[in-house]
Enzyme design. Structure first.
Site, PDB file in Angstrom:
ATOM      1  CB  CYS A  51      -0.918  -0.006   1.225  1.00  0.00           C
ATOM      2  SG  CYS A  51      -1.805   1.558   1.431  1.00  0.00           S
ATOM      3  CB  CYS A  54       0.726   1.393   4.796  1.00  0.00           C
ATOM      4  SG  CYS A  54      -0.833   0.486   4.950  1.00  0.00           S
ATOM      5  CG  HIS A 113      -4.398  -0.994   4.422  1.00  0.00           C
ATOM      6  ND1 HIS A 113      -3.854  -0.266   3.386  1.00  0.00           N
ATOM      7  CD2 HIS A 113      -5.136  -1.976   3.854  1.00  0.00           C
ATOM      8  CE1 HIS A 113      -4.246  -0.809   2.235  1.00  0.00           C
ATOM      9  NE2 HIS A 113      -5.026  -1.832   2.487  1.00  0.00           N
ATOM     10  CG  ASN A 151     -13.235  10.150  -5.333  1.00  0.00           C
ATOM     11  OD1 ASN A 151     -14.246  10.847  -5.340  1.00  0.00           O
ATOM     12  ND2 ASN A 151     -12.161  10.444  -6.038  1.00  0.00           N
ATOM     13  N   GLY A 157     -14.341   4.869  -7.885  1.00  0.00           N
ATOM     14  CA  GLY A 157     -13.058   5.128  -8.534  1.00  0.00           C
ATOM     15  C   GLY A 157     -11.913   5.338  -7.562  1.00  0.00           C
ATOM     16  CB  SER A 159      -6.485   4.707  -6.637  1.00  0.00           C
ATOM     17  OG  SER A 159      -5.990   5.552  -5.619  1.00  0.00           O
TER      18      SER A 159
HETATM   19  P1  H2U Z   1      -8.121   8.375  -5.004  1.00  0.00           P
HETATM   20  O1  H2U Z   1      -8.692   9.304  -3.953  1.00  0.00           O
HETATM   21  O2  H2U Z   1      -8.944   8.422  -6.262  1.00  0.00           O
HETATM   22  O3  H2U Z   1      -7.940   7.000  -4.478  1.00  0.00           O
HETATM   23  O4  H2U Z   1      -6.692   8.930  -5.398  1.00  0.00           O
HETATM   24  C1  H2U Z   1      -5.536   8.773  -4.600  1.00  0.00           C
HETATM   25  C2  H2U Z   1      -4.485   9.761  -5.060  1.00  0.00           C
HETATM   26  O5  H2U Z   1      -3.192   9.348  -4.580  1.00  0.00           O
HETATM   27  C3  H2U Z   1      -4.380   9.878  -6.560  1.00  0.00           C
HETATM   28  O6  H2U Z   1      -4.715  11.201  -6.910  1.00  0.00           O
HETATM   29  C4  H2U Z   1      -2.217   9.744  -5.507  1.00  0.00           C
HETATM   30  C5  H2U Z   1      -2.899   9.580  -6.855  1.00  0.00           C
HETATM   31  O7  H2U Z   1      -2.401  10.495  -7.774  1.00  0.00           O
HETATM   32  N1  H2U Z   1      -1.031   8.912  -5.336  1.00  0.00           N
HETATM   33  C6  H2U Z   1       0.170   9.503  -4.970  1.00  0.00           C
HETATM   34  O8  H2U Z   1       0.226  10.719  -4.827  1.00  0.00           O
HETATM   35  N2  H2U Z   1       1.284   8.727  -4.745  1.00  0.00           N
HETATM   36  C7  H2U Z   1       1.304   7.357  -4.941  1.00  0.00           C
HETATM   37  O9  H2U Z   1       2.305   6.725  -4.696  1.00  0.00           O
HETATM   38  C8  H2U Z   1       0.111   6.689  -5.460  1.00  0.00           C
HETATM   39  C9  H2U Z   1      -1.145   7.492  -5.551  1.00  0.00           C
HETATM   40 ZN    ZN Z   2      -2.405   1.127   3.658  1.00  0.00          ZN
END
Ligand code: H2U
Ligand code: ZN
Length: 341
Positions: A51, A54, A113, A151, A157, A159
């Site tokens: 993750c 985390c 997490h 979100n 959506g 991620s």
């Molecule tokens: P969500 O809220 O849609 O899950 O988006 C998570 C954000 O986390 C997303 O905009 C960012 C992505 O660009 N992100 C990082 O900044 N660093 C990472 O290592 C992965 C995701």
């Molecule tokens: Zn996590």
């Protein structure tokens, strides 16, 4: 035949955006043989090595997260807005373009997490509220609008299941916020009253769209709700921005956030997906005094943990339409049982 809002198609106007919504209550009983996705399983590991949110893990840009406790805010590694973007050449009427600068951040709600907002302790949600207020104040001093949102759930959506939200600050006032700014200013000019202050009073008196209420906040399914179980969380005190919320009001906000999101989870017995966003007076507002800070919860679910509302067809090409009335949605959210802790 006399009109009944519980049986007959009618339209309602969203006072915050100025847009109309078609309500067709008699359609709620139609059969459904369309898409049925599987309800997303909830994670149960408190730490995931893979993750990127985390504590102690390395993100995609190679940076390592600190061993944070409470909330943790960092600049989005894939920011949609950046502070130093060059300005395009404006002025071609056939290819309108405008500059867009800003800052995007990610806010982790907890190092755990496995948790979601409704599962966090009161203290943890209060810490999240304090982070929102701090980010709003800091970024609001540099940018016209600070959009705080979450979100939640793969259906929306999101991620990563790690509890988190986002903040996009921009040097322009985005469309939804500009609509609300215009409508609230117009209401204030015409009636000499703050729109959402009046909504609070009318909804308290009516009762039928109330979901949760405490000394400083009110959660309703608004009269004009687009999503089946959409709610509007409104400050009862005359506050126009998050950073102006006093400590007792923040405590009360943490309390109502937990209760509201627990009602959502209890409704269909699933970690309820939604997109949540804060709205507050932007920099350069037409009339900042017309504002009242509030949050929208827009959940996609319609009739079970797996059957969602699609904003397609008539909604996409004509006007948003809903089947179950806001009053019956509010009654169902009020009717579920939640813990009192
Ligand atoms: P969500 O809220 O849609 O899950 O988006 C998570 C954000 O986390 C997303 O905009 C960012 C992505 O660009 N992100 C990082 O900044 N660093 C990472 O290592 C992965 C995701
Ligand atoms: Zn996590």
């Amino acid at each position: 035949m006399t009109f009944s809002p519980h049986d007959h198609p009618h339209r309602r106007r969203n006072l915050l955006t100025g847009r109309w919504i078609l309500v067709s209550p008699h359609r709620a009983g139609r059969p459904w043989q369309g898409e049925t996705d599987d309800a997303a399983p909830s994670p149960n590991a408190r730490y995931e090595a893979g993750c990127y949110l985390c504590a102690g893990n390395v993100r995609s840009n190679g940076e390592r997260n600190p061993d944070y406790v409470g909330t943790f805010v960092f600049d989005n590694d894939f920011a949609a807005l950046m502070p130093d973007t060059p300005a395009p050449q404006e002025g071609d009427p056939h290819f309108p373009i405008a500059s867009a600068r800003g800052s995007a951040r990610v806010i982790c709600y907890s190092p755990d997490h496995s948790l979601t907002l409704p599962q966090l302790s009161h203290g943890a949600v209060k810490a999240l509220v304090d982070s929102w207020c701090q980010e709003s104040g800091e970024l609001g001093a540099r940018f016209a609008n600070v959009q705080i949102f979450e979100n939640k759930g793969a259906m929306m959506g999101c991620s990563s299941p790690h509890p988190h939200g986002q903040i996009w600050a921009s040097d322009f006032v985005p469309t939804e916020v500009a609509d609300e700014d215009r409508e609230q200013a117009a209401w204030h000019a015409e009636r000499g009253q703050v729109l959402l202050a009046e909504v609070v009073e009318r909804e308290l008196a009516a009762g039928e769209r109330l979901v949760e209420v405490n000394d400083h906040w009110l959660a309703i399914v608004p009269w004009w709700a687009s999503w089946p179980f959409e709610t509007l969380l409104i400050a009862r005190d005359p506050v126009i921005r998050l950073e102006a919320l006093g400590d007792p009001v923040r405590e009360a906000l943490a309390a109502i956030l937990r209760r509201l999101t627990r009602r959502y989870d209890a409704l269909f017995g699933v970690s309820f997906p939604y997109s949540m966003g804060w709205h507050q007076a932007p920099g350069g507002s037409i009339d900042p005094a017309a504002w009242r800070v509030h949050a929208h919860f827009n959940p996609p679910l319609l009739r079970s943990a797996i059957v969602r509302k699609f904003m397609v067809g008539f909604e996409m090409f004509a006007e948003v339409q809903r089947d179950i009335t806001p009053e019956s949605a509010a009654a169902r959210l009020r009717g579920v049982l939640i813990d009192d802790d």
